[in-house]
Design a protein around this motif. Structure first.
Motif, PDB file in Angstrom:
ATOM      1  N   GLY A 271       0.815  -1.219   0.000  1.00  0.00           N
ATOM      2  CA  GLY A 271       0.000   0.000   0.000  1.00  0.00           C
ATOM      3  C   GLY A 271       0.844   1.263   0.000  1.00  0.00           C
ATOM      4  N   GLU A 272       1.915   1.252   0.801  1.00  0.00           N
ATOM      5  CA  GLU A 272       2.809   2.420   0.861  1.00  0.00           C
ATOM      6  C   GLU A 272       3.515   2.624  -0.482  1.00  0.00           C
ATOM      7  N   ASP A 273       4.003   1.519  -1.041  1.00  0.00           N
ATOM      8  CA  ASP A 273       4.711   1.570  -2.330  1.00  0.00           C
ATOM      9  C   ASP A 273       3.762   2.041  -3.443  1.00  0.00           C
ATOM     10  N   TYR A 274       2.525   1.553  -3.384  1.00  0.00           N
ATOM     11  CA  TYR A 274       1.505   1.875  -4.390  1.00  0.00           C
ATOM     12  C   TYR A 274       1.280   3.393  -4.438  1.00  0.00           C
ATOM     13  N   LYS A 275       1.203   4.000  -3.238  1.00  0.00           N
ATOM     14  CA  LYS A 275       0.956   5.449  -3.166  1.00  0.00           C
ATOM     15  C   LYS A 275       2.064   6.256  -3.852  1.00  0.00           C
ATOM     16  N   THR A 276       3.284   5.761  -3.781  1.00  0.00           N
ATOM     17  CA  THR A 276       4.397   6.502  -4.403  1.00  0.00           C
ATOM     18  C   THR A 276       4.399   6.369  -5.922  1.00  0.00           C
ATOM     19  N   LYS A 277       3.776   5.298  -6.435  1.00  0.00           N
ATOM     20  CA  LYS A 277       3.842   5.038  -7.878  1.00  0.00           C
ATOM     21  C   LYS A 277       2.587   5.449  -8.632  1.00  0.00           C
ATOM     22  N   MET A 278       1.453   5.486  -7.959  1.00  0.00           N
ATOM     23  CA  MET A 278       0.179   5.799  -8.631  1.00  0.00           C
ATOM     24  C   MET A 278      -0.270   7.198  -8.233  1.00  0.00           C
ATOM     25  N   LYS A 279       0.147   8.167  -9.013  1.00  0.00           N
ATOM     26  CA  LYS A 279      -0.082   9.575  -8.657  1.00  0.00           C
ATOM     27  C   LYS A 279      -1.339  10.175  -9.293  1.00  0.00           C
ATOM     28  N   ASP A 280      -1.865   9.527 -10.324  1.00  0.00           N
ATOM     29  CA  ASP A 280      -2.993  10.126 -11.047  1.00  0.00           C
ATOM     30  C   ASP A 280      -4.306   9.863 -10.299  1.00  0.00           C
ATOM     31  N   PRO A 281      -4.909  10.890  -9.716  1.00  0.00           N
ATOM     32  CA  PRO A 281      -6.135  10.668  -8.930  1.00  0.00           C
ATOM     33  C   PRO A 281      -7.332  10.238  -9.784  1.00  0.00           C
ATOM     34  N   THR A 282      -7.232  10.420 -11.107  1.00  0.00           N
ATOM     35  CA  THR A 282      -8.373  10.040 -11.962  1.00  0.00           C
ATOM     36  C   THR A 282      -8.392   8.540 -12.266  1.00  0.00           C
ATOM     37  N   LEU A 283      -7.282   7.837 -11.991  1.00  0.00           N
ATOM     38  CA  LEU A 283      -7.236   6.395 -12.251  1.00  0.00           C
ATOM     39  C   LEU A 283      -7.356   5.649 -10.919  1.00  0.00           C
TER      40      LEU A 283
END
Length: 289
Positions: A271-283
């Protein structure tokens, strides 16, 4: 079957690949798409066969049911002496439109698909279920790299060091392409599981198809996971490199199976790693429904 040596990953234009998927590269890049071609694009194990089967039934009904799905919908980048090349298979397709599948990231897709303004259907699946499904697939498919144990596989997934590279880049870059390329329909595996009929309606709207209510009901029944799993023409049981004693090609087809694999610690780290890699709030993805 155990004698087949597992392939090694190598860096190919910044993406982890194997020779079987790059050996025909010149022909892939020079592939001549036709305006009515439909490209089915996914990161592996995100619902490719499911959507391929839906499209095949929408366009061609029962006509080709005795032909395996991988012949009806050729895999563009595959190449092996035993089966030939995906580009040749696609060129030989007698159907119109041609249905062609790929797992390539958007930057490696042959330009002719975009130049011809072909319709592209992209299917994305949440990262947790996707990595679980890919892990079991790599275990049973002897033409894939050796997966190792679950814990190390999960680490490599986060680093993009598995076949076709980073899931994060794949789903995000195709999502970005949708903003500039109007002939791209972006679907989510979780939506398909939640309401297959609704998603088929959206797909038909994108493709300009108007099947009757009876036809749509029949297709929705035909593509039910349990039915496809038993069908030798869709379940890949005729492919010798796949060892069904280890795991079936079509395993569960559910949302949330990641809970049976991730430890609490793995889930928190992921979950922590995911937050750093998925920055686009629309996806946004759902990990349960």
């Amino acid at each position: 079957m155990d004698e087949i040596p597992r392939p090694e990953l190598f860096d190919f234009h910044g993406v982890s690949m194997i020779k079987m998927l790059t050996a025909n590269w010149e022909n892939i890049q020079n592939f001549q798409a036709r305006p009515d071609d439909i490209l089915i694009a996914t990161y592996p194990k995100a619902g490719t066969t499911w959507v391929s089967n839906i499209l095949d039934l929408l366009y061609f009904g029962q006509r080709e049911k005795a032909i395996p799905i991988y012949e009806r919908v050729p895999f563009l980048e595959v190449f092996s002496p035993g089966i030939g090349s995906g580009t040749d298979w696609a060129d030989k397709l007698p159907t119109s439109p041609r249905l062609i599948k790929t797992h390539l990231p958007v930057q490696l897709v042959p330009q002719s698909f975009l130049e011809q303004k072909c319709r592209i259907v992209y299917i994305a699946r949440n990262a947790k279920d996707n990595v679980v499904s890919f892990f079991h697939f790599d275990r049973m498919n002897k033409s894939q790299p050796e997966p190792g144990d679950w814990s190390s596989y999960l680490q490599r997934f986060k680093q993009g060091k598995i076949l076709y590279g980073s899931w994060y880049d794949h789903v995000s870059n195709w999502w970005k392409k949708k903003q500039t390329y109007s002939n791209l329909h972006y679907m989510f595996f979780e939506d398909m599981v939640e309401d297959t009929g609704r998603e088929i309606d959206k797909l038909c709207s994108f493709l300009g198809l108007t099947p009757s209510v009876e036809e749509k009901t029949r297709i929705t029944g035909e593509v039910h996971f349990d039915k496809m799993k038993k069908d030798e023409m869709t379940n890949y049981s005729t492919v010798p490199v796949m060892d069904f004693k280890i795991s079936p090609f079509m395993r569960k087809g559910k949302v949330g199976d990641w809970k049976n694999h991730f430890t609490v610690a793995q889930n928190e780290e992921f979950g922590e790693d995911y937050k750093t890699k998925m920055k686009d709030p629309t996806l946004q993805f759902r990990t349960e429904i």
